[in-house]
Design a protein around this motif. Structure first.
Motif, PDB file in Angstrom:
ATOM      1  N   PHE A  29       0.842  -1.197   0.000  1.00 17.74           N
ATOM      2  CA  PHE A  29       0.000   0.000   0.000  1.00 17.74           C
ATOM      3  C   PHE A  29       0.879   1.249   0.000  1.00 17.74           C
ATOM      4  N   CYS A  31       0.520   4.038   1.449  1.00 16.62           N
ATOM      5  CA  CYS A  31       0.295   4.911   2.599  1.00 16.62           C
ATOM      6  C   CYS A  31       1.291   4.636   3.724  1.00 16.62           C
ATOM      7  N   GLN A  69      -5.240   4.809  -0.176  1.00 12.97           N
ATOM      8  CA  GLN A  69      -5.725   3.456   0.126  1.00 12.97           C
ATOM      9  C   GLN A  69      -5.662   3.128   1.621  1.00 12.97           C
ATOM     10  N   GLU A  70      -5.798   4.126   2.473  1.00  4.70           N
ATOM     11  CA  GLU A  70      -5.690   3.896   3.908  1.00  4.70           C
ATOM     12  C   GLU A  70      -6.779   2.967   4.437  1.00  4.70           C
ATOM     13  N   GLU A  72      -8.357   0.540   2.776  1.00  2.00           N
ATOM     14  CA  GLU A  72      -8.049  -0.816   2.324  1.00  2.00           C
ATOM     15  C   GLU A  72      -6.910  -1.407   3.137  1.00  2.00           C
ATOM     16  N   ALA A  73      -5.896  -0.586   3.419  1.00  2.00           N
ATOM     17  CA  ALA A  73      -4.755  -1.046   4.209  1.00  2.00           C
ATOM     18  C   ALA A  73      -5.199  -1.410   5.620  1.00  2.00           C
TER      19      ALA A  73
END
Length: 86
Positions: A29, A31, A69-70, A72-73
């Protein structure tokens, strides 16, 4: 930024193999990933840093994730903390 606390359920805690999986997932990811345990905060994209936390079974672990994508992470990494690993 998203932040959520999870309880480590793996009876052996977070040892080398699950940490490797966690870090590989975090690196996928774009982030920033911080992991907080017992008042200590480390980079969740560093295996060595993660090992220094010494996360044991039934301990609370907070993930602080910021960037693309925080969400999703957070979902993927939180799942790794709340699963049984061999």
């Amino acid at each position: 930024m998203v932040r959520q606390t999870f309880t480590m359920i793996n009876p052996t805690g977070f040892h080398v193999r699950p940490i490797k999986t966690f870090v590989q997932t975090a690196l996928s990811f774009p982030c920033k990933v911080n992991v907080i345990n017992k008042g200590k905060q480390v980079n969740g994209k560093s295996s060595l840093s993660m090992l220094t936390l010494g996360i044991a079974a039934n301990e609370e672990v907070t993930l602080e994730i910021d960037g693309e994508q925080e969400e999703e992470a957070l979902e993927a990494l939180g799942k790794l903390l709340t699963e049984i690993h061999e």
